[in-house]
Design a protein around this motif. Structure first.
Motif, PDB file in Angstrom:
ATOM      1  N   ASP A 305      32.454  45.415  23.158  1.00 42.29           N
ATOM      2  CA  ASP A 305      32.539  45.179  23.993  1.00 42.29           C
ATOM      3  C   ASP A 305      31.897  46.294  25.208  1.00 42.29           C
ATOM      4  O   ASP A 305      32.813  46.214  25.587  1.00 42.29           O
ATOM      5  N   ARG A 306      31.118  46.789  24.619  1.00 37.25           N
ATOM      6  CA  ARG A 306      30.147  48.243  24.856  1.00 37.25           C
ATOM      7  C   ARG A 306      29.465  47.399  26.510  1.00 37.25           C
ATOM      8  O   ARG A 306      28.242  48.231  26.941  1.00 37.25           O
ATOM      9  N   PHE A 371      34.392  35.947  13.535  1.00 42.34           N
ATOM     10  CA  PHE A 371      35.009  37.407  13.625  1.00 42.34           C
ATOM     11  C   PHE A 371      34.954  37.288  15.512  1.00 42.34           C
ATOM     12  O   PHE A 371      34.794  36.655  15.792  1.00 42.34           O
ATOM     13  N   TYR A 372      35.250  38.958  15.404  1.00 40.44           N
ATOM     14  CA  TYR A 372      36.309  39.407  16.544  1.00 40.44           C
ATOM     15  C   TYR A 372      35.558  40.434  16.901  1.00 40.44           C
ATOM     16  O   TYR A 372      35.446  41.672  16.358  1.00 40.44           O
ATOM     17  N   THR A 373      35.413  40.669  18.361  1.00 45.79           N
ATOM     18  CA  THR A 373      34.767  41.768  19.254  1.00 45.79           C
ATOM     19  C   THR A 373      36.198  42.507  19.201  1.00 45.79           C
ATOM     20  O   THR A 373      37.726  42.048  19.373  1.00 45.79           O
ATOM     21  N   LYS A 374      35.932  43.517  19.485  1.00 52.57           N
ATOM     22  CA  LYS A 374      37.067  44.410  20.137  1.00 52.57           C
ATOM     23  C   LYS A 374      38.054  43.906  21.408  1.00 52.57           C
ATOM     24  O   LYS A 374      39.842  44.209  21.401  1.00 52.57           O
ATOM     25  N   ASN A 375      37.970  43.186  21.816  1.00 50.55           N
ATOM     26  CA  ASN A 375      38.553  42.486  23.071  1.00 50.55           C
ATOM     27  C   ASN A 375      39.230  41.147  22.064  1.00 50.55           C
ATOM     28  O   ASN A 375      39.181  40.181  23.849  1.00 50.55           O
ATOM     29  N   ARG A 376      38.584  40.715  21.625  1.00 52.92           N
ATOM     30  CA  ARG A 376      38.948  39.063  20.730  1.00 52.92           C
ATOM     31  C   ARG A 376      37.450  38.427  21.228  1.00 52.92           C
ATOM     32  O   ARG A 376      38.700  37.218  21.168  1.00 52.92           O
ATOM     33  N   ARG A 377      36.853  38.644  21.270  1.00 54.95           N
ATOM     34  CA  ARG A 377      35.943  37.219  21.658  1.00 54.95           C
ATOM     35  C   ARG A 377      35.582  36.987  20.204  1.00 54.95           C
ATOM     36  O   ARG A 377      35.067  38.028  19.831  1.00 54.95           O
ATOM     37  N   LEU A 538      23.479  40.531  37.016  1.00 54.24           N
ATOM     38  CA  LEU A 538      24.511  40.413  36.682  1.00 54.24           C
ATOM     39  C   LEU A 538      25.173  41.443  36.751  1.00 54.24           C
ATOM     40  O   LEU A 538      26.050  41.876  37.311  1.00 54.24           O
ATOM     41  N   LEU A 539      24.783  42.620  36.674  1.00 56.71           N
ATOM     42  CA  LEU A 539      24.929  44.317  36.927  1.00 56.71           C
ATOM     43  C   LEU A 539      25.420  43.809  38.125  1.00 56.71           C
ATOM     44  O   LEU A 539      25.836  45.049  38.261  1.00 56.71           O
ATOM     45  N   TYR A 545      30.408  40.382  35.930  1.00 50.84           N
ATOM     46  CA  TYR A 545      30.119  41.358  34.865  1.00 50.84           C
ATOM     47  C   TYR A 545      31.312  41.519  33.679  1.00 50.84           C
ATOM     48  O   TYR A 545      31.200  40.900  32.664  1.00 50.84           O
ATOM     49  N   LYS A 546      32.409  42.365  34.690  1.00 50.67           N
ATOM     50  CA  LYS A 546      33.907  41.974  33.643  1.00 50.67           C
ATOM     51  C   LYS A 546      33.970  40.696  33.012  1.00 50.67           C
ATOM     52  O   LYS A 546      34.923  40.811  31.786  1.00 50.67           O
ATOM     53  N   SER A 547      34.050  39.614  33.365  1.00 51.29           N
ATOM     54  CA  SER A 547      34.436  38.439  33.502  1.00 51.29           C
ATOM     55  C   SER A 547      33.810  37.905  32.064  1.00 51.29           C
ATOM     56  O   SER A 547      34.377  37.093  30.510  1.00 51.29           O
ATOM     57  N   VAL A 548      32.692  38.321  31.728  1.00 50.66           N
ATOM     58  CA  VAL A 548      31.911  38.140  30.233  1.00 50.66           C
ATOM     59  C   VAL A 548      32.871  39.050  29.054  1.00 50.66           C
ATOM     60  O   VAL A 548      32.710  38.093  27.917  1.00 50.66           O
ATOM     61  N   LEU A 549      32.773  39.825  29.489  1.00 48.28           N
ATOM     62  CA  LEU A 549      33.379  40.971  28.679  1.00 48.28           C
ATOM     63  C   LEU A 549      34.653  41.304  28.018  1.00 48.28           C
ATOM     64  O   LEU A 549      34.831  41.514  27.372  1.00 48.28           O
ATOM     65  N   GLU A 550      35.479  40.287  29.191  1.00 52.44           N
ATOM     66  CA  GLU A 550      36.769  40.039  28.514  1.00 52.44           C
ATOM     67  C   GLU A 550      37.241  38.392  28.854  1.00 52.44           C
ATOM     68  O   GLU A 550      38.413  38.492  28.407  1.00 52.44           O
ATOM     69  N   LYS A 551      36.325  37.527  28.033  1.00 51.07           N
ATOM     70  CA  LYS A 551      36.388  35.903  27.726  1.00 51.07           C
ATOM     71  C   LYS A 551      37.638  36.621  26.169  1.00 51.07           C
ATOM     72  O   LYS A 551      37.480  37.202  25.043  1.00 51.07           O
TER      73      LYS A 551
END
Length: 557
Positions: A305-306, A371-377, A538-539, A545-551
């Motif tokens: 999630d970087r 599988f899941y990312t660090k933020n459980r996406r 997006l940047l 931007y944050k909402s995409v990585l925190e889904k």
């Protein structure tokens, strides 16, 4: 209890015997088939009506054997090891120029010299026709043949004879070969005040240092966001990929688990250094040409999630190769394992089957695992890296594809070469635009050249007409078919006008490259780039931007 223990020991002994038998049978089959192959060749060599060329005949046998495996397992005999070295290092000794085959002239011509390289310093221009190299005639020779003679040992010189179409003059140039390294970063710079951009092309030796320097330079120029462009990156060194990821993630982070048949093929890749920046928002641009180490980069950044991955699905190469030395100075590049990125997934898109002479099968999405990312996406294995934000590039008009890639008259190439010959300088890359008068000149040249192509709609109509005749409907619909055929009638001038915007961009890019090299061409096309524009947008929107990585994964909502 004793009976159970005895049964267990019997099972273990039986299993060991079966395994030993399998190994024995395998070794026997290997020895038998090698013996058969050896004797077949001896019989052919002794009795076949013509004299055999062992390098060709046995070489074809080696190729057939490797072709039954996967496309990444290749044998390089001594005379081809330079190709392998170029793939790994990106370095070769030559003049530093792209050359191409000119269909109409039936000759190899200079396309694009690299900045500061021997071809550039000697004054070679786009369109120069290569006539000879050290009096060896190159007329009619293809690019592979010409390239082999342009390359050689660094420091050696040769006389190159070329004809310049714009003047009709023949030039003799003495050129000294030097070591050439293809640019792993053809361009980087700022987009506006806040966003840095790095166009990264290949994972060759030392490229991570270059990315680090470019990134730090952009930060010093005020970059608060980064677009990292991997769309044309076919991969390379795994360690370089890990070191690049290390710029943005903490030290001692697991990036890859590499697994193979032999213990020595198993390896965990961890980040080794303190990062440069773990907070800066990053968007990575990807495409179907993004493969191998570039998929490790974007896949790991996604799993951690970087960064946000934007574009279209990547190629899907999750296999690892190693190189081993062969007798008589040859080399074998072979697949030794698979790699698994931080979430635990392998993104290999194709299973290569060895039975029945070898075939491949794509892994359908329905058989991929979650599988899941660090933020459980949720992310999935197989089929490459699916972007977090899918943005497809603009489609290329049919006529633009034909003019740029399939035109036997080479009208666009010749137009650009003539334009360059008539203009000593042009506006900077960001500002250069082809005038409407210049484009009209280009259009007339295409029309007068006799350029022709097959519109896809015409082909589809032909197929529909054949089907209608077969099924007996054509006579009833004949009038409608004739009306439709008239509306779809081939009209090159009209089609060029319809594709004007795209064709202008393509011509502008080629012209700019002749003055400002590859970096200039990239800078010029950036301002027409739909995917890049969306990445910057997006940047600049921190909340989105944050909402995409925190889904959160659907199963946890």
């Amino acid at each position: 209890m004793k009976k159970s223990l005895a049964a267990l020991l019997f099972f273990m002994a039986t299993t060991a015997c079966l395994n030993a038998q399998e190994v024995k049978n395998h070794n026997f089959e290997v020895a038998k088939n090698l013996d058969v192959f050896n004797n077949i060749y001896k019989g052919l060599d002794l009795m076949y009506v013509d004299t055999l060329n062992p390098q060709e005949v046995i070489g074809n046998g080696i190729k057939a054997m490797l072709n039954s495996l996967d496309p990444y397992t290749e044998y390089y005999p001594e005379e081809k090891t330079k190709d392998l070295k170029l793939m790994i290092t990106g370095k070769y000794a030559g003049i530093g120029s792209i050359i191409r085959w000119h269909q109409r002239l039936k000759a190899t011509v200079i396309d694009q010299p690299y900045k500061g390289m021997p071809a550039d310093l000697a004054g070679l221009k786009k369109g120069d026709i290569i006539l000879s190299i050290d009096n060896l005639d190159m007329r009619g020779k293809d690019t592979k043949y010409v390239s082999e003679h342009l390359r050689g040992t660094a420091g050696t010189s040769f006389v190159l004879k070329v004809k310049r179409p714009s003047t009709g003059k023949t030039l003799k140039l003495k050129i000294t070969r030097q070591n050439i390294k293809e640019a792993d970063i053809p361009y980087y710079g700022m987009i506006g005040d806040n966003t840095g951009y790095i166009n990264f092309r290949s994972y060759t030796d030392g490229c991570a240092r270059n990315v680090r320097k470019a990134f730090i330079d952009l930060k010093n120029k005020g970059a608060k966001n980064l677009v990292f462009d991997l769309r044309e990156n076919g991969g390379g060194s795994v360690q370089e990929a890990v070191d690049i990821i290390n710029l943005w993630v903490p030290k001692e982070t697991l990036i890859i688990k590499q697994k193979g048949k032999l213990p020595q093929a198993n390896h965990d890749y961890m980040t080794r250094l303190e990062p440069v920046d773990t907070l800066m928002p990053i968007v990575v641009l990807v495409s179907g040409m993004t493969a191998s180490s570039s998929e490790i980069t974007c896949g790991a950044l996604q799993d951690l999630d970087r960064a946000i991955i934007l574009g279209t699905r990547t190629y899907g190469k999750g296999l690892v190769q190693a190189t081993i030395d062969m007798p008589y100075n040859g080399s074998l590049k072979l697949t030794t394992g698979k790699y698994f990125i931080p979430s635990g997934r392998c993104i290999q898109a194709v299973n290569y089957k060895h039975s029945g002479g070898g075939y491949k099968e794509s892994i359908p999405d329905s058989l991929t695992r979650v599988f899941y990312t660090k933020n459980r996406r949720e992310v999935r294995d197989g089929g490459g890296i699916k972007p977090d934000v899918e943005v497809k590039p603009d489609t290329l008009p049919n006529i633009a594809f034909y003019i740029d890639r399939l035109d036997s008259m080479e009208v666009m190439f010749d137009y650009v070469a003539d334009y360059v010959a008539k203009h000593d300088s042009i506006a900077p890359p960001k500002e250069f635009r082809l005038s409407d008068a210049d484009f009209e000149d280009f259009k007339q040249r295409v029309v007068s050249s006799g350029f022709n192509y097959d519109p896809e709609s015409d082909k589809a109509l032909d197929q529909l007409e054949k089907l209608a005749r077969f099924e007996g409907y054509y006579q009833d619909a004949k009038e409608e078919f004739e009306v439709l055929r008239k509306k779809l009638k081939h009209n090159v001038a009209r089609d060029i006008e319809k594709g004007k915007a795209t064709l202008k961009e393509m011509i502008e890019q080629d012209i700019v490259a002749a003055y400002y090299y590859e970096a200039g061409a990239i800078e010029n096309i950036m301002y027409h780039d739909k995917q890049l524009k969306e990445a910057v947008r997006l940047l600049e929107n921190e909340e989105e931007y944050k909402s995409v990585l925190e889904k959160v994964a659907k199963s946890e909502q």
